[in-house]
Design an enzyme around this catalytic site. Structure first.
Site, PDB file in Angstrom:
ATOM      1  N   THR A 226       0.827  -1.216   0.000  1.00 11.05           N
ATOM      2  CA  THR A 226       0.000   0.000   0.000  1.00 11.05           C
ATOM      3  C   THR A 226       0.861   1.265   0.000  1.00 11.05           C
ATOM      4  O   THR A 226       0.337   2.348  -0.211  1.00 11.05           O
ATOM      5  CB  THR A 226      -0.945   0.036   1.219  1.00 11.05           C
ATOM      6  OG1 THR A 226      -0.165  -0.150   2.393  1.00 11.05           O
ATOM      7  CG2 THR A 226      -2.001  -1.051   1.138  1.00 11.05           C
ATOM      8  N   HIS A 227       2.151   1.124   0.263  1.00  8.61           N
ATOM      9  CA  HIS A 227       3.055   2.289   0.298  1.00  8.61           C
ATOM     10  C   HIS A 227       4.147   2.077  -0.750  1.00  8.61           C
ATOM     11  O   HIS A 227       4.872   1.086  -0.674  1.00  8.61           O
ATOM     12  CB  HIS A 227       3.747   2.421   1.662  1.00  8.61           C
ATOM     13  CG  HIS A 227       2.807   2.438   2.832  1.00  8.61           C
ATOM     14  ND1 HIS A 227       3.205   2.140   4.107  1.00  8.61           N
ATOM     15  CD2 HIS A 227       1.483   2.734   2.905  1.00  8.61           C
ATOM     16  CE1 HIS A 227       2.170   2.252   4.929  1.00  8.61           C
ATOM     17  NE2 HIS A 227       1.108   2.606   4.217  1.00  8.61           N
ATOM     18  N   MET A 228       4.265   3.005  -1.698  1.00 12.17           N
ATOM     19  CA  MET A 228       5.220   2.809  -2.797  1.00 12.17           C
ATOM     20  C   MET A 228       6.035   4.076  -3.035  1.00 12.17           C
ATOM     21  O   MET A 228       5.513   5.184  -2.846  1.00 12.17           O
ATOM     22  CB  MET A 228       4.453   2.393  -4.051  1.00 12.17           C
ATOM     23  CG  MET A 228       3.862   1.002  -3.861  1.00 12.17           C
ATOM     24  SD  MET A 228       2.540   0.613  -5.000  1.00 12.17           S
ATOM     25  CE  MET A 228       1.125   1.202  -4.130  1.00 12.17           C
TER      26      MET A 228
END
Ligand SMILES: Cc1cc2nc3c(=O)[nH]c(=O)nc-3n(C[C@H](O)[C@H](O)[C@H](O)COP(=O)(O)OP(=O)(O)OC[C@H]3O[C@@H](n4cnc5c(N)ncnc54)[C@H](O)[C@@H]3O)c2cc1C
Ligand code: SF4
Length: 513
Positions: A448-450
């Site tokens: 979910t975090h990129m």
């Protein structure tokens, strides 16, 4: 909230518009940048592929909300080992509409790593400026610890488990106002209590004169390459002059930018836009970094009812220095059900027992790096976890299980292929840290975090934008999302993105003299 918005479904004939700055993307990066630019009197057009959804539109069941608010209906998957879903919002407000509202400042040790690796970055990212910005953001977005009255049992139990293992923990700081613990942040808050961008910074930007073109997809950056001269260097540097796109109504859209074009389409879509525009400078699309997340459920004698209470109300942050962070995780009942074992009668028993299950997740600050490349209208994200990262994932699973058992779980469901379906012995869970599988296919993870696909740096050969967020090879082109982060951060990125995007806007304003 009153947004100045044109919906692209109504745009059925070619549309041409002009503004000082065209911003692609209305998530935290685009919204914060547009807000700051509008505050400085610049005329801003925000182009957003998704539509506007209001609290009345949000539905409790995850599958309906995924089909409406998540890119690719939440079914985008990385190529690599293990294959992982990567989740992104597609809406006015971007992923902030469906995120957990967890707010973390960029940790100073992470900032220090960036500066140590490339001291020239400090010119654009002074710690003093960041600290002042974080103070302002926390005030403007009501960022505060989760109120104990709405946290709910799922969050309280995480606190007990972390305490028992001696891991520092705390109520999660969130950007919410009047949260009633309806447990639906990931489907869009039905009460409008989450201060996602559509209910905060986009409103500010529109009050300052910005306009949103929703349901319009930017397809490429328009670049003025200058007079072409055979056999001699170009007369001048290329310059971004706008965006070409297409409305949902099927009409071509051309947006001219007098001052600058800002890309804030996320760490996946920003490099795609650059590559699709023929802007392949340096490591564009390389260096993809993320926080793979694993989750676990456990059975408690008393009901937990994971779909009530703050979606994410408590975290254990004491092992962030190891690249590990634990959070309570409120799932919709339908998503929770997908994590249960068995079929037929066994599954029916598990479903009836669902109110007794807690769900927690761990985010891993993985060192592995991947690559983003265009695939038709979509993306190919290549990302494989190395052995070191798999060891950290294994430790995450072990600690999640040990915390749950210490908090009183009768058993936990590790959800790891090759491991026992249920574990109730803390010693067995502890052994998992060293004896659990290192086969990537054994773990179910999601991203979910990129970060990192158009990274910032002083060396044009090894980075895409400079310390002022400007593209190394094209004038008037800026990037204002987590693509510019030199690495992942180990914590939830939204607040850091807001801060850096604000700095990107200030850099554009400074450039005007
Ligand atoms: C389920 C989930 C929960 C999360 N929880 C948290 C949390 O609690 N705290 C936290 O800090 N972070 C959280 N995150 C991560 C956080 O939301 C993202 O890191 C952040 O929103 C990224 O901001 P962004 O502006 O870079 O991109 P986004 O928020 O993804 O916004 C980009 C926008 O650009 C639009 N866009 C893309 N391409 C185009 C194009 N070609 N033309 C027009 N528009 C385009 C997209 O539709 C999108 O609306 C979560 C993420 C997910 C998926
Ligand atoms: S926990 Fe519920 S009430 Fe609170 S912000 Fe999230 S969805 Fe809204």
């Amino acid at each position: 909230v009153t947004l100045r918005l044109l919906d692209g479904t109504t745009v059925t004939r070619p549309l041409e518009r002009q503004a000082d700055v065209v911003v692609v993307g209305s998530g935290p990066g685009g919204a914060a940048c547009a807000r700051e630019l509008a505050r400085h009197g610049l005329a801003v057009l925000i182009v957003e592929e998704g539509g506007l959804a209001t609290p009345d539109d949000f539905r409790a069941d995850a599958f309906t909300s995924m089909s409406r608010l998540y890119r690719g209906m939440g079914a985008q998957v990385t190529l690599g080992a293990p294959a992982m879903p990567y989740l992104q919002g597609v809406a006015v407000g971007g992923t902030s509409v469906i995120n957990g509202a967890i707010s973390w400042r960029l940790p100073r040790p992470v900032w220090q790593e960036w500066i140590d690796a490339d001291p020239g970055l400090e010119e654009g990212l002074r710690w003093r400026d960041l600290e002042t910005l974080f103070d302002d953001l926390e005030r403007d977005l009501h960022i505060a610890p989760t109120d104990d009255a709405v946290a709910g049992p799922n969050s309280h139990l995480l606190g007990e488990g972390a305490e028992a293992l001696g891991i520092a923990h705390r109520p999660i700081l969130r950007n919410v106002h009047g949260c009633r613990g309806l447990g639906r942040c990931l489907q869009g808050c039905p009460g409008g209590h989450k201060l996602s961008m559509d209910r905060s910074f986009l409103d500010d930007a529109c009050s300052g004169g910005a306009e949103i073109l929703a349901r319009v997809r930017a397809e490429r950056v328009l670049v003025d390459w200058g007079p072409r001269r055979l056999f001699s260097p170009p007369a001048r540097r290329p310059r971004a002059v706008g965006i070409a796109g297409i409305s949902t109504g099927g009409a071509p859209v051309r947006l001219r930018a007098r001052v600058a074009v800002v890309l804030a389409a996320s760490a996946v879509q920003t490099p795609l836009l650059l590559l699709r525009s023929g802007l392949r400078h340096g490591p564009t699309g390389d260096g993809f970094a993320a926080h793979p997340g694993v989750s676990m459920s456990g059975r408690f004698a008393d009901p937990v009812v994971v779909w009530r209470g703050a979606t994410q109300g408590h975290e254990a942050h004491g092992l962030c220095h190891e690249g590990l962070k634990f959070e309570s995780l409120g799932f919709d009942i339908a998503v929770a059900a997908t994590r249960l074992p068995g079929v037929g009668r066994e599954l029916r028993r598990e479903l009836a027992d669902l109110p007794h299950r807690a769900f927690w997740g761990a985010a891993v600050r993985a060192r592995s790096r991947g690559q983003v490349r265009p695939l038709g209208q979509g993306a190919r994200v290549h990302y494989t976890l190395g052995l070191d990262d798999l060891r950290t994932v294994r430790r995450a699973v072990s600690l999640l299980g040990r915390m749950m058992l210490a908090a009183g779980a009768e058993h936990v469901l590790p959800g790891v292929h090759g491991a026992p379906v249920r574990i109730s012995d803390p010693a067995e869970m502890a052994r998992f840290e060293h004896e659990g599988p290192l086969d990537p296919g054994a773990y179910s993870m999601a991203l979910t975090h990129m970060f990192g696909t158009a990274r910032m740096g002083t060396d044009p050969a090894r980075s895409v934008v400079g310390p002022g967020f400007g593209h190394h090879a094209v004038d008037a082109l800026h990037v204002a999302d987590s693509s510019v982060f030199p690495s992942n951060t180990g914590v939830n990125p939204q607040t850091a993105i807001l801060a850096l995007a604000t700095l990107a806007a200030r850099s554009i304003v400074r450039g005007l003299g």
